[in-house]
Design a protein around this motif. Structure first.
Motif, mmCIF file in Angstrom:
data_model
loop_
_atom_site.group_PDB
_atom_site.id
_atom_site.type_symbol
_atom_site.label_atom_id
_atom_site.label_comp_id
_atom_site.label_asym_id
_atom_site.label_seq_id
_atom_site.Cartn_x
_atom_site.Cartn_y
_atom_site.Cartn_z
ATOM 1 N N ALA A 157 0.831 -1.204 0.000
ATOM 2 C CA ALA A 157 0.000 0.000 0.000
ATOM 3 C C ALA A 157 0.867 1.256 0.000
ATOM 4 N N LEU A 158 1.941 1.245 0.799
ATOM 5 C CA LEU A 158 2.864 2.385 0.808
ATOM 6 C C LEU A 158 3.528 2.556 -0.554
ATOM 7 N N MET A 159 3.877 1.436 -1.194
ATOM 8 C CA MET A 159 4.493 1.497 -2.518
ATOM 9 C C MET A 159 3.518 2.098 -3.533
ATOM 10 N N GLU A 160 2.261 1.708 -3.440
ATOM 11 C CA GLU A 160 1.260 2.252 -4.362
ATOM 12 C C GLU A 160 1.128 3.764 -4.196
ATOM 13 N N GLU A 161 1.148 4.232 -2.951
ATOM 14 C CA GLU A 161 1.074 5.676 -2.709
ATOM 15 C C GLU A 161 2.311 6.380 -3.273
ATOM 16 N N ALA A 162 3.486 5.763 -3.080
ATOM 17 C CA ALA A 162 4.718 6.352 -3.622
ATOM 18 C C ALA A 162 4.704 6.316 -5.151
ATOM 19 N N LYS A 163 4.093 5.289 -5.717
ATOM 20 C CA LYS A 163 3.973 5.192 -7.175
ATOM 21 C C LYS A 163 3.109 6.336 -7.702
ATOM 22 N N ALA A 165 2.790 9.161 -6.419
ATOM 23 C CA ALA A 165 3.576 10.392 -6.284
ATOM 24 C C ALA A 165 4.741 10.430 -7.272
ATOM 25 N N GLY A 166 4.895 9.379 -8.089
ATOM 26 C CA GLY A 166 5.952 9.356 -9.091
ATOM 27 C C GLY A 166 7.314 8.925 -8.583
ATOM 28 N N ARG A 167 7.381 8.357 -7.383
ATOM 29 C CA ARG A 167 8.666 7.952 -6.789
ATOM 30 C C ARG A 167 8.973 6.470 -6.955
ATOM 31 N N VAL A 168 8.003 5.721 -7.481
ATOM 32 C CA VAL A 168 8.190 4.294 -7.756
ATOM 33 C C VAL A 168 7.770 4.065 -9.196
ATOM 34 N N ARG A 169 8.495 3.215 -9.888
ATOM 35 C CA ARG A 169 8.199 2.961 -11.302
ATOM 36 C C ARG A 169 6.740 2.531 -11.481
ATOM 37 N N PRO A 170 6.101 3.013 -12.536
ATOM 38 C CA PRO A 170 4.669 2.775 -12.707
ATOM 39 C C PRO A 170 4.293 1.308 -12.896
ATOM 40 N N ASP A 171 5.214 0.492 -13.377
ATOM 41 C CA ASP A 171 4.884 -0.919 -13.611
ATOM 42 C C ASP A 171 5.180 -1.812 -12.407
ATOM 43 N N LEU A 185 19.202 -0.157 -1.755
ATOM 44 C CA LEU A 185 19.235 -0.759 -3.086
ATOM 45 C C LEU A 185 17.845 -1.270 -3.491
ATOM 46 N N THR A 186 17.087 -1.759 -2.536
ATOM 47 C CA THR A 186 15.712 -2.184 -2.816
ATOM 48 C C THR A 186 14.902 -0.995 -3.329
ATOM 49 N N LEU A 187 15.043 0.121 -2.648
ATOM 50 C CA LEU A 187 14.330 1.331 -3.074
ATOM 51 C C LEU A 187 14.783 1.773 -4.465
#
Length: 193
Positions: A138-144, A146-152, A186-188
């Protein structure tokens, strides 16, 4: 034959003492289990827990009928502690920062807790670990958003990267929190656009 007979009155009077003693033993067993499984992970044994608690194995089994019951209790407790530690990350207003902070705190804490890191690395989807993975997704989806995680990127990607890092660090017997933090970073980076 000299046998001591106890009356029902004596049994009732001794009961609070026995309950208090059983409670103390239970607390000692659980404290020992936290230490043993933090140090040895799933390789920890009930005899090690009993020895560290200074009780017999039967005392451990009275509280936890199987090793799996004891492991689940310890994992649940460690996840509750992790919730307290990561609460500031969840309070972050900026979604990308919340995700980043949470992942780094997670890796730093997994470095010291072999059992919890093994449970996540092995993908042990117990009722207790599922909420952690769901929270991360869920946190990753929110960051996505916001453009901070790759869309795919998806929850499986997160699980493979994060759990894969944990698994390798465990296999290499790495316990250095700074090194675990580096692999959290590195994960991020692997999930960045």
């Amino acid at each position: 034959m000299n046998s001591v007979q106890t009356t029902p009155q004596q049994n009732r009077q001794d009961a609070p003492h026995r309950r208090a003693d059983a409670r103390r033993n239970h607390e000692r067993v659980f404290a020992a289990a936290l230490e043993v499984f933090e140090e040895f992970g799933l390789q920890g044994t009930v005899p090690q827990v009993a020895e560290r608690a200074d009780v017999g194995k039967a005392t451990v089994y009275r509280s936890y009928p199987t090793k799996e019951d004891l492991v689940e209790a310890v994992v649940k407790h460690r996840l509750e502690e992790l919730d307290d530690i990561t609460a500031p990350a969840l309070a972050e207003v900026e979604p990308a920062r919340a995700f980043d902070t949470y992942v780094i705190l997670l890796f730093e804490n997994l470095a010291r807790d072999r059992l919890l890191s093994e449970a996540l690395a092995a993908g042990r989807s117990t009722a207790d670990t599922v909420p952690l993975i769901d929270r991360l997704a869920a946190l990753m989806e929110e960051a996505k958003t916001a453009g901070r995680v790759r869309p795919d990127a998806n929850a499986l990607d997160l699980r493979v990267v994060l759990c894969g890092m944990c698994l390798q660090l465990i296999n290499l017997a790495e316990r250095d929190p700074a090194l675990w933090r580096r692999y959290g970073e590195l994960t991020l980076q692997a999930l960045r656009p």
